[in-house]
Design an enzyme around this catalytic site. Sequence first.
Site, PDB file in Angstrom:
ATOM      1  CB  CYS A 210       5.677  30.786  37.022  1.00 59.63           C
ATOM      2  SG  CYS A 210       4.284  30.829  38.184  1.00 59.63           S
ATOM      3  CG  HIS A 268       4.822  26.357  36.922  1.00 59.79           C
ATOM      4  ND1 HIS A 268       5.719  27.366  37.179  1.00 59.79           N
ATOM      5  CD2 HIS A 268       5.168  25.852  35.700  1.00 59.79           C
ATOM      6  CE1 HIS A 268       6.573  27.459  36.180  1.00 59.79           C
ATOM      7  NE2 HIS A 268       6.264  26.553  35.270  1.00 59.79           N
ATOM      8  CG  ASP A 291       7.576  26.707  32.004  1.00 62.14           C
ATOM      9  OD1 ASP A 291       7.660  27.925  32.237  1.00 62.14           O
ATOM     10  OD2 ASP A 291       7.437  25.857  32.906  1.00 62.14           O
ATOM     11  CG  ASP A 333       2.573   8.636  41.517  1.00 62.41           C
ATOM     12  OD1 ASP A 333       1.536   9.143  41.044  1.00 62.41           O
ATOM     13  OD2 ASP A 333       2.952   7.476  41.263  1.00 62.41           O
TER      14      ASP A 333
END
Length: 607
Positions: A210, A268, A291, A333
Site C-alpha cells: 500500500c 493502510h 487509493d 465497527d
Amino acid sequence: MSEKFQAQFSGNQFNPEKWSARIFSDELTLQSVTIHICSPVLSSVGLYNLQLHIMTTSSRRSFAVGSFVLLCNPWLKDDPVYMPLNAQIQEYITSDYGVLFMGSHSNVRRRPWSFGQYEPGVLEACLELLQVSPQHLSDKNRDYYRRADPIYLSRVICAMVNCNDDLGILMGKWSGSYKDGVRPTDWSGSADILHRWVSSNCNPVRYGQCWVFASVLCTVMRVLGIPSRVVTVFNAAHDTDGNTTIEEYYSSTGEKLNMSKDSIWNFHVWLECWMRRPDLGPEFDGWQVVDPTPQETSGGIYRCGPCPVVAVQQHYLSTRYDTPFIYASVDADIVRLILRNGQVVGRKVDTEGVGQLIYTKSIGSDKPENLAQSYKSKKIAMSPEEASSDLEVSLNIDGEPTVGENIAICVTVTNWSSSPRVLMEHLDAQLRELNSNVQNSFWKEHKQVHIQPGDVLKLHHTIPSSEHESVLADDDIVNVAVVIKDVNTKERVLDAQEFSMSSPQITIEIEGGDSIEIRKEYTAQVSFINTFQKTLNGAVLTVEGFGLLEDKQDARLTLLKQGDKIEKKVSITATSPGTKVLIATFSHSNSPNVVSRCFHKVSVTRQ
C-alpha cells in the site's frame, strides 16, 4: 486533437477560455519576433507539438517549432486544482520529499520517501502512463479531451499504478517469497520504480504494497500538477461485503482464526488529492481520497476514488466515488466472536478501534498531522445490551516491543458482579502476515485465577525472547489475544491487541552533514551495535541508495559478540539534485528476516 489559432498584434489580455497568441510591438524586430501563447484554463494534460505557419498573400511556410508539456496549474485561481496558500503548494506540489508513517497505532514508525519528480525521465514516464492507459488505447480523442478534468485523471492514473487491469506500474504481493523482484520494504523512492517500468517496456515492477502504491501515485499526481499527500490510516478496515462491520473470529483459547473475508490492517496508506468537484457541488471541494492499492473494483476496475473526505465525515455514503468503502476503512465497527465447536460463545463489539490515528506529514515538518477529525464524527454509544456484561477484560502491551527482548503483557480483569468468580485465562500470540492472515501460534499461556466481587486484577505475563526470536523480525506485526472464561457460568470475554516490533538502531553518518553537492564524493559511515543478549552468527550489514550508490555494498562478520560493532564505510556520489535516501539493513543467520532497517534522508544541491 489539434487547435489552430492566429497570433494577434495587440496588447489585449489573453482569453482564458480558448487558445490565443499575442505579439507585442516592443518585442518585434526585423530579425526576430516573440510570440506569447496562452492555453485555456481547462486544457488537457499532455505533450503538445507546436507548429508555426507564416502566411502571406502569395505563400505559406510552416515550421515545427518544438514540443511542450501542459500540466494542471494549482497557482491559477480558475484551475480546478487551485490551492490558495503558497505553503501548501510548496508541501503538496513542489516538494520531492515525504515521510511515510507505518507500524501500528501504539508504535508509529516513520521513514523518508523520495518522490523524485525532478529526476531525469520521471516526467516522461508519467506521460507514458497516460498514453498506455486503456482509456487512451480505446479512444485517443475522447481521452485527450477528458484529460482537462482532474477527476478523470485521478481515476485513470489510480488504476494505472497497479497492474491488475492494464499495463500498470506495480504488481502487488503480500506473502511468500520476493526473490523474483524487490521486497516492498526495500523501496525508498518512486523514480527507481518508474525507471524500471519504462525500461521494461511497461511490464509491471515487482513488488508493491500500500505505501509503495500510494507514494508512486503521489509522484505522478504532483508531476501532473495535482496537489497530493500520502495518508496513513492506522487500524484500517477492509470491508468486503459493504456492511461497515468487520468480523473477527477467535477460538475459545484466544487463537485468531483465518475465517473472515474482512480484515483489519495495522496500517493502510492511500493518497489525498486536492481538487474541485463540480460533479457534486462546492461543498465537496478539497481533499479527495484516491487509493491505488488493488483491493476492490470501482466501475469494474481496480481503483478507488476520488472520494471527498468531507463526504466520509458527514456520512454521505451515496457520494461518488467509493465512499462506503472509504467510510468503513476509517470508521467500521469490529465484532470479535469467540467460537467453540462452531458455535458463538462470546462476543465483543469495538466501535473505536478502526481509524484511531490518520496521519500525514505536517507542512514544513516531519511531524505527523492527525487528520482523524477530518474523516470521523462522533459515533452513537453502543446499545445497553452490548455493555451489559459484569465481567470485563482488557489487554495492554507494556513498553515498546523490540526484536530480541522479552515482550511484557498486562491483562486487566474486572468483576462487576456481587459474587466471587473462578476464571480460566487463555493467552495466545501469533505472527500476522501482511495479507492480514495469521500464522500458527508461537506462544500460549493458560492459568486459573480467582477474583472477588468488585475486584480488579492485573495479570502480568512475559513472552521470553527465546520464544519469538526465530519468528519475529523488524516491522513484524503480532496479534495477542486473551479469553477469560467463568468456570461456573461458562461466560467468556475477549480482548485483543496488535503491535509492531521495533528493532535495535542502525547508525548512518555522512561526512559534513546530510546536505551534499551534486557530483561530489562523500563518505558515509554505517554501523550496528549488537545489543542482543547473545553472540550473533553470520552478521550482515548492507547499504544501498538509488542515485547515491551504483551497487549494494555490505560488511560481513562470522561472529558478532554482544556489545560489538559491525560497520561499513561507503563512498556516495549524487547524480542529480533533490532528495535521496540511503538504506541500511542488518541481518544474521539466527533470524529468517531482516532484523533492523534504517532509512536516512540526504539532500542534494547543485554546485
